[in-house]
Design a protein around this motif. Sequence first.
Motif, PDB file in Angstrom:
ATOM      1  N   MET A   1       0.850  -1.194   0.000  1.00 29.16           N
ATOM      2  CA  MET A   1       0.000   0.000   0.000  1.00 29.16           C
ATOM      3  C   MET A   1       0.887   1.247   0.000  1.00 29.16           C
ATOM      4  O   MET A   1       1.711   1.428   0.888  1.00 29.16           O
ATOM      5  CB  MET A   1      -0.900   0.009   1.245  1.00 29.16           C
ATOM      6  N   ARG A   2       0.738   2.091  -1.019  1.00 32.84           N
ATOM      7  CA  ARG A   2       1.601   3.263  -1.090  1.00 32.84           C
ATOM      8  C   ARG A   2       1.192   4.300  -0.051  1.00 32.84           C
ATOM      9  O   ARG A   2       0.036   4.408   0.333  1.00 32.84           O
ATOM     10  CB  ARG A   2       1.554   3.876  -2.498  1.00 32.84           C
ATOM     11  N   ARG A   3       2.183   5.050   0.418  1.00 27.03           N
ATOM     12  CA  ARG A   3       1.917   6.107   1.379  1.00 27.03           C
ATOM     13  C   ARG A   3       1.294   7.289   0.658  1.00 27.03           C
ATOM     14  O   ARG A   3       1.797   7.737  -0.372  1.00 27.03           O
ATOM     15  CB  ARG A   3       3.221   6.517   2.054  1.00 27.03           C
ATOM     16  N   LEU A   4       0.204   7.786   1.199  1.00 29.49           N
ATOM     17  CA  LEU A   4      -0.536   8.846   0.530  1.00 29.49           C
ATOM     18  C   LEU A   4      -0.036  10.218   0.957  1.00 29.49           C
ATOM     19  O   LEU A   4       0.743  10.361   1.897  1.00 29.49           O
ATOM     20  CB  LEU A   4      -2.030   8.685   0.809  1.00 29.49           C
ATOM     21  N   GLY A   5      -0.505  11.247   0.244  1.00 31.81           N
ATOM     22  CA  GLY A   5      -0.010  12.598   0.443  1.00 31.81           C
ATOM     23  C   GLY A   5      -0.394  13.203   1.781  1.00 31.81           C
ATOM     24  O   GLY A   5      -1.363  12.790   2.414  1.00 31.81           O
ATOM     25  N   SER A   6       0.389  14.190   2.211  1.00 27.83           N
ATOM     26  CA  SER A   6       0.084  14.901   3.446  1.00 27.83           C
ATOM     27  C   SER A   6      -0.536  16.253   3.108  1.00 27.83           C
ATOM     28  O   SER A   6      -0.374  16.778   2.007  1.00 27.83           O
ATOM     29  CB  SER A   6       1.348  15.093   4.290  1.00 27.83           C
ATOM     30  N   ALA A  51      -7.204   8.180  -8.987  1.00 32.02           N
ATOM     31  CA  ALA A  51      -6.781   8.525  -7.629  1.00 32.02           C
ATOM     32  C   ALA A  51      -7.375   7.568  -6.601  1.00 32.02           C
ATOM     33  O   ALA A  51      -8.339   6.847  -6.874  1.00 32.02           O
ATOM     34  CB  ALA A  51      -7.195   9.956  -7.306  1.00 32.02           C
ATOM     35  N   VAL A  52      -6.789   7.583  -5.411  1.00 27.39           N
ATOM     36  CA  VAL A  52      -7.303   6.808  -4.277  1.00 27.39           C
ATOM     37  C   VAL A  52      -8.267   7.688  -3.493  1.00 27.39           C
ATOM     38  O   VAL A  52      -7.887   8.763  -3.009  1.00 27.39           O
ATOM     39  CB  VAL A  52      -6.158   6.339  -3.359  1.00 27.39           C
ATOM     40  N   ALA A  53      -9.510   7.253  -3.372  1.00 32.28           N
ATOM     41  CA  ALA A  53     -10.524   8.012  -2.636  1.00 32.28           C
ATOM     42  C   ALA A  53     -10.485   7.617  -1.163  1.00 32.28           C
ATOM     43  O   ALA A  53     -10.503   6.431  -0.826  1.00 32.28           O
ATOM     44  CB  ALA A  53     -11.909   7.750  -3.216  1.00 32.28           C
ATOM     45  N   THR A  54     -10.422   8.615  -0.277  1.00 30.23           N
ATOM     46  CA  THR A  54     -10.355   8.354   1.160  1.00 30.23           C
ATOM     47  C   THR A  54     -11.373   9.214   1.895  1.00 30.23           C
ATOM     48  O   THR A  54     -11.815  10.254   1.392  1.00 30.23           O
ATOM     49  CB  THR A  54      -8.947   8.651   1.720  1.00 30.23           C
ATOM     50  N   GLU A  55     -11.725   8.769   3.096  1.00 33.06           N
ATOM     51  CA  GLU A  55     -12.694   9.514   3.893  1.00 33.06           C
ATOM     52  C   GLU A  55     -12.071  10.786   4.453  1.00 33.06           C
ATOM     53  O   GLU A  55     -10.976  10.768   5.014  1.00 33.06           O
ATOM     54  CB  GLU A  55     -13.213   8.653   5.047  1.00 33.06           C
ATOM     55  N   LYS A  56     -12.792  11.899   4.310  1.00 36.81           N
ATOM     56  CA  LYS A  56     -12.394  13.149   4.961  1.00 36.81           C
ATOM     57  C   LYS A  56     -12.949  13.121   6.380  1.00 36.81           C
ATOM     58  O   LYS A  56     -14.155  13.077   6.585  1.00 36.81           O
ATOM     59  CB  LYS A  56     -12.939  14.358   4.202  1.00 36.81           C
ATOM     60  N   VAL A  57     -12.055  13.111   7.355  1.00 36.31           N
ATOM     61  CA  VAL A  57     -12.444  12.987   8.757  1.00 36.31           C
ATOM     62  C   VAL A  57     -12.590  14.379   9.368  1.00 36.31           C
ATOM     63  O   VAL A  57     -11.801  15.289   9.082  1.00 36.31           O
ATOM     64  CB  VAL A  57     -11.402  12.155   9.533  1.00 36.31           C
ATOM     65  N   ASP A  58     -13.593  14.545  10.221  1.00 42.12           N
ATOM     66  CA  ASP A  58     -13.930  15.850  10.784  1.00 42.12           C
ATOM     67  C   ASP A  58     -13.204  16.072  12.106  1.00 42.12           C
ATOM     68  O   ASP A  58     -13.625  15.589  13.156  1.00 42.12           O
ATOM     69  CB  ASP A  58     -15.444  15.941  10.992  1.00 42.12           C
ATOM     70  N   GLY A  59     -12.090  16.788  12.041  1.00 41.26           N
ATOM     71  CA  GLY A  59     -11.321  17.096  13.240  1.00 41.26           C
ATOM     72  C   GLY A  59     -10.471  18.323  13.004  1.00 41.26           C
ATOM     73  O   GLY A  59     -10.866  19.241  12.288  1.00 41.26           O
ATOM     74  N   THR A 192       0.719  13.963   7.993  1.00 45.46           N
ATOM     75  CA  THR A 192      -0.317  14.779   8.614  1.00 45.46           C
ATOM     76  C   THR A 192      -1.437  13.860   9.073  1.00 45.46           C
ATOM     77  O   THR A 192      -1.664  12.791   8.501  1.00 45.46           O
ATOM     78  CB  THR A 192      -0.868  15.847   7.652  1.00 45.46           C
ATOM     79  N   LEU A 193      -2.109  14.285  10.140  1.00 43.66           N
ATOM     80  CA  LEU A 193      -3.142  13.472  10.760  1.00 43.66           C
ATOM     81  C   LEU A 193      -4.273  14.380  11.210  1.00 43.66           C
ATOM     82  O   LEU A 193      -4.111  15.605  11.309  1.00 43.66           O
ATOM     83  CB  LEU A 193      -2.589  12.702  11.975  1.00 43.66           C
ATOM     84  N   HIS A 220      -3.997  10.903   7.721  1.00 42.42           N
ATOM     85  CA  HIS A 220      -4.713  11.259   6.501  1.00 42.42           C
ATOM     86  C   HIS A 220      -4.523  10.185   5.432  1.00 42.42           C
ATOM     87  O   HIS A 220      -3.418   9.692   5.215  1.00 42.42           O
ATOM     88  CB  HIS A 220      -4.228  12.610   5.971  1.00 42.42           C
ATOM     89  N   GLY A 221      -5.629   9.826   4.793  1.00 42.25           N
ATOM     90  CA  GLY A 221      -5.589   8.839   3.723  1.00 42.25           C
ATOM     91  C   GLY A 221      -5.693   7.406   4.192  1.00 42.25           C
ATOM     92  O   GLY A 221      -5.702   6.486   3.366  1.00 42.25           O
ATOM     93  N   ILE A 222      -5.807   7.191   5.506  1.00 43.95           N
ATOM     94  CA  ILE A 222      -5.785   5.825   6.038  1.00 43.95           C
ATOM     95  C   ILE A 222      -7.127   5.112   5.873  1.00 43.95           C
ATOM     96  O   ILE A 222      -7.195   3.886   5.842  1.00 43.95           O
ATOM     97  CB  ILE A 222      -5.368   5.841   7.533  1.00 43.95           C
ATOM     98  N   LEU A 223      -8.215   5.884   5.760  1.00 49.34           N
ATOM     99  CA  LEU A 223      -9.554   5.297   5.663  1.00 49.34           C
ATOM    100  C   LEU A 223     -10.012   5.343   4.204  1.00 49.34           C
ATOM    101  O   LEU A 223     -10.505   6.365   3.720  1.00 49.34           O
ATOM    102  CB  LEU A 223     -10.538   6.049   6.568  1.00 49.34           C
ATOM    103  N   ARG A 224      -9.847   4.241   3.506  1.00 55.38           N
ATOM    104  CA  ARG A 224     -10.186   4.195   2.085  1.00 55.38           C
ATOM    105  C   ARG A 224     -11.702   4.151   1.886  1.00 55.38           C
ATOM    106  O   ARG A 224     -12.424   3.511   2.659  1.00 55.38           O
ATOM    107  CB  ARG A 224      -9.555   2.970   1.421  1.00 55.38           C
TER     108      ARG A 224
END
Length: 327
Positions: A1-6, A51-59, A192-193, A220-224
């Motif tokens: 699994m490739r590391r996604l952008g920050s 692109a890899v779609a990931t969940e935008k988390v609210d924090g 980034t997290l 960021h990017g961990i939740l596909r």
Amino acid sequence: MRRLGSVQQKIPCVFLTEVRAEPSRKRDCQFQVVATDNVNPVALDANIDCAVATEKVDGTCCYVTAHKGKPYLWARLDRKPTKQADKRFKVYQYSQKTCKGFTWNVEEDFRAVPDSWIPAHRVQQENGHPIPDEHGHIPGWVPVEKTNKQYCWHASVVSYDAEVALVLRPYCENEDLLEIASVPLADLMEQTLELIGTNVNGNPYSLGSKKHPLHVLVPHGILRVRNAPPVVYQQLYSWFQECQDGCVEGIVWHCNDGTLIKVHRHHLGLKWPNGDPFLNSRPVVIHMDMMEYNQDSLSDSQQNLLNALSRFNGHHFNSLREIHLDA
């Protein structure tokens, strides 16, 4: 699994946007930015369909990088304009229906920031000085110190002596299962997290309680996003409205060239939070062994949180909201 952008700058919307003269759903102002059905050329140039779609988390956004010679957690702090300058900017934006062409005086128009502040990596610069983005902000970071009460919830999820952070992520042996675990800060360097929890952004995920707050970091990017809809306005709108997986704040696409593109429910005129978030539909396991830590090296907030979680080491829960630290 490739590391996604920050996240090192404001992320553009996947659709071109326009300013409408109606109260914002997100901020206290009398206009709002909404998406049109035209895909942003930036997204097309970055080949968003691959692109890899990931969940935008609210924090609230955080960053791990070196400080004082070791890995450190940094809090997001955008350098923002003064009230007078911001008023000029909003009047211009409202009258012109765009922010392009507005002229800033960076020396006079922006509030002071701490000496330890650094600009985000992708902030544009002129003559060696960071300049505002199209939103009128200069994104940046400040180190999280346990003595700074403003960032006490950030400090509660990290121990600099033990050099670990509390992280929420998919469990490596089962992607359907979430895991709360202590992770070496060195493993999070230059990532980034998102800090989520009881005292962040109204706590849409119902973590912890006022008496026993619970906060965690989500890389960021961990939740596909599985079976993400195509980048078509109506299909995305329907996905957010009708699918359980669509009960998220938004989507962030990580493109192969490192470009990040997003869409927020507010861009589509949709409410957030809206019902039970998808994140709360996933079971979670806690992996936290206090035997790994020197108790004397932990601050009260860190020790309380780590101790509380260690009591549930190896326990499974049906949802994040079911983790009660006072149980």
